[in-house]
Enzyme design. Structure first.
Site, mmCIF file in Angstrom:
data_model
loop_
_atom_site.group_PDB
_atom_site.id
_atom_site.type_symbol
_atom_site.label_atom_id
_atom_site.label_comp_id
_atom_site.label_asym_id
_atom_site.label_seq_id
_atom_site.Cartn_x
_atom_site.Cartn_y
_atom_site.Cartn_z
ATOM 1 N N TRP A 168 0.826 -1.211 0.000
ATOM 2 C CA TRP A 168 0.000 0.000 0.000
ATOM 3 C C TRP A 168 0.858 1.258 0.000
ATOM 4 O O TRP A 168 0.525 2.251 -0.647
ATOM 5 C CB TRP A 168 -1.005 -0.014 1.150
ATOM 6 C CG TRP A 168 -2.075 -1.028 0.890
ATOM 7 C CD1 TRP A 168 -2.317 -2.174 1.605
ATOM 8 C CD2 TRP A 168 -3.027 -1.035 -0.189
ATOM 9 N NE1 TRP A 168 -3.357 -2.872 1.036
ATOM 10 C CE2 TRP A 168 -3.813 -2.201 -0.053
ATOM 11 C CE3 TRP A 168 -3.296 -0.168 -1.257
ATOM 12 C CZ2 TRP A 168 -4.845 -2.528 -0.954
ATOM 13 C CZ3 TRP A 168 -4.316 -0.487 -2.148
ATOM 14 C CH2 TRP A 168 -5.080 -1.656 -1.989
ATOM 15 N N ASP B 104 -2.070 6.507 6.337
ATOM 16 C CA ASP B 104 -3.103 5.657 5.726
ATOM 17 C C ASP B 104 -3.504 4.604 6.760
ATOM 18 O O ASP B 104 -2.846 3.582 6.898
ATOM 19 C CB ASP B 104 -2.543 4.985 4.462
ATOM 20 C CG ASP B 104 -3.550 4.015 3.840
ATOM 21 O OD1 ASP B 104 -4.654 3.820 4.409
ATOM 22 O OD2 ASP B 104 -3.224 3.434 2.780
ATOM 23 N N LYS C 241 -12.779 -1.891 5.937
ATOM 24 C CA LYS C 241 -12.035 -2.790 6.811
ATOM 25 C C LYS C 241 -12.555 -2.715 8.247
ATOM 26 O O LYS C 241 -13.015 -3.695 8.777
ATOM 27 C CB LYS C 241 -10.538 -2.472 6.763
ATOM 28 C CG LYS C 241 -9.859 -3.136 5.579
ATOM 29 C CD LYS C 241 -9.356 -2.204 4.535
ATOM 30 C CE LYS C 241 -8.910 -2.928 3.284
ATOM 31 N NZ LYS C 241 -8.068 -2.113 2.444
HETATM 32 C C1 LIG Z 1 -7.516 -1.547 1.434
HETATM 33 C C2 LIG Z 1 -6.457 -0.529 1.563
HETATM 34 C C3 LIG Z 1 -6.322 0.513 0.647
HETATM 35 C C4 LIG Z 1 -7.204 0.643 -0.589
HETATM 36 O O1 LIG Z 1 -8.460 1.026 -0.212
HETATM 37 P P1 LIG Z 1 -9.588 1.351 -1.326
HETATM 38 O O2 LIG Z 1 -10.671 1.870 -0.447
HETATM 39 O O3 LIG Z 1 -9.918 0.054 -1.993
HETATM 40 O O4 LIG Z 1 -9.049 2.350 -2.257
HETATM 41 C C5 LIG Z 1 -5.311 1.432 0.836
HETATM 42 N N1 LIG Z 1 -4.482 1.354 1.887
HETATM 43 C C6 LIG Z 1 -4.584 0.362 2.803
HETATM 44 C C7 LIG Z 1 -3.627 0.306 3.953
HETATM 45 C C8 LIG Z 1 -5.568 -0.608 2.663
HETATM 46 O O5 LIG Z 1 -5.669 -1.589 3.565
#
Ligand SMILES: *Cc1c(COP(=O)(O)O)cnc(C)c1O
Length: 360
Positions: free
Chosen positions: A102, A172, A196
């Protein structure tokens, strides 16, 4: 009805109490005779739902008044572009810490807008740890420092918040937000896709220091401008109303469980149990440095990859599903966010012991 223990990394399990409440309110929300899905986002009923959800998130995370909460769309992936568009603020470069899949995506997108300085990378050890504070080569002139506190695919987590000497810190938190209390004031910006640990897909939460908004790159679309969303209460356009409502039910559920301190206690216990099961056997392995092991995403391999398929089949028969690891790393991955009951982890641990006895 039989519900499974779903170890999906996202979209992931939601608390059963939340789904039941949504079900009970599906056709008629509080005597309005309509579903939340059918409401005008500007009507007083929906406004009350929206405002309560935001206020509850502020309360649950103890978000100070210095920070704005935005409920956006486009996923965490849109943030990878929106961050440089909004936070470069006249500067030419930004620092990124590279700890896995990521981080890399965030870096690739940022490179379209600015010079990216990789402040540290754990690529050399195959992303099996997070760099220590002393290893960060931070540029004091960077517009901001970006990192991924929890790498969802590698199962690697920072055990500290980077100190950036006044340079805005951006995180993030897609797969770790709400898993434990955090000091929001340390961050210039926190963002997370909802699917998540917050609610259904479609909602993206941004928590941003108010003084950092309002200075975008020339040509930035209105929809990518944080200030415009802030000025409009995240209703510059039609927001993802139902996801917002469900996220609100989740925030309520967290409050009922005792808040983030209570979440942290259960999450620590769940992950301790699973790592103990992995470390206590020669049959299972997890490559991540012990102090960087994720509470939320636990990847593990079997001694013999030939057994992966049987493992998954037999686990599914016990109601333990979506344990297949990410296609980039293989093996297994158990994602155990807030909504995964401790009983789910207990059932997985028991199954792993049984499977080892049979095939080890
Ligand atoms: C799942 C995830 C993303 C991507 O998320 P989207 O909502 O599908 O764009 C980005 N960063 C992390 C750490 C993730 O777990």
């Amino acid at each position: 009805m039989s519900r499974v223990f779903n170890f999906s990394a996202g979209p992931a399990m939601l608390p059963q109490a939340v789904l039941e409440k949504a079900q009970a309110e599906m056709l008629d929300w509080e005597g309005t005779g309509m579903s939340v899905m059918e409401m005008s986002h500007r009507g007083k009923e929906y406004m009350s739902i929206a405002e309560k959800a935001m206020a509850d998130l502020r309360e649950v995370m103890a978000i100070p008044d210095t920070h704005e909460i935005l409920f956006l769309q486009g996923g965490a992936s849109s943030q990878f572009a929106m961050i440089p568009m909004n936070l470069l603020r006249g500067k030419k470069s930004a620092d990124y810490i590279n700890t896995g899949a990521w981080s890399k995506k965030a870096i690739a997108e940022a490179k379209r807008y600015c010079e990216v300085n990789i402040a540290a990378s754990s690529e050399d050890n195959n992303f099996s740890s997070a760099p220590a504070q002393s290893e960060l080569k931070l540029n004091p002139d960077a517009a901001y420092v970006h990192y991924t506190p929890n790498e969802t695919i590698g199962g690697v987590e920072f055990d500290y918040i980077p100190e950036t000497s006044g340079v805005p810190l951006v995180a993030d938190m897609s797969s770790t937000i709400l898993s434990r209390p955090i000091d929001v004031s340390r961050f210039a910006m926190i963002y997370a896709g909802a699917q998540k640990n917050i609610g259904p897909a479609g909602l993206t939460v941004v928590i941003i220091r108010k003084d950092l908004m309002g200075e975008t790159l020339p040509g930035t679309p209105s929809m990518f401008d944080y200030q415009i969303h802030a000025d409009n209460g995240s209703m510059y356009n039609t927001p993802p109303t139902y996801s917002w409502y469900l996220a609100g039910l989740v925030f309520d559920w967290i409050k009922q469980q005792g808040g983030l301190a209570a979440m942290a206690e259960v999450n620590r216990r769940k992950s301790d149990k699973l790592y103990a099961a992995i470390d206590g056997s020669d049959f299972y392995a997890n490559p991540v440095a012990v102090n960087n092991r994720s509470w939320m995403n636990v990847p593990f391999t079997l001694k013999d990859a030939e057994l992966d398929k049987v493992f998954l089949e037999q686990a599914a028969k016990k109601g333990l599903v979506t344990l297949k690891g990410h296609r980039s790393v293989g093996g297994m991955r158990a994602s155990i966010y807030n909504a995964m009951p401790e009983a789910g982890v207990d059932a997985l641990v028991a199954f792993m012991a049984e499977f080892e006895k049979e095939h080890g």
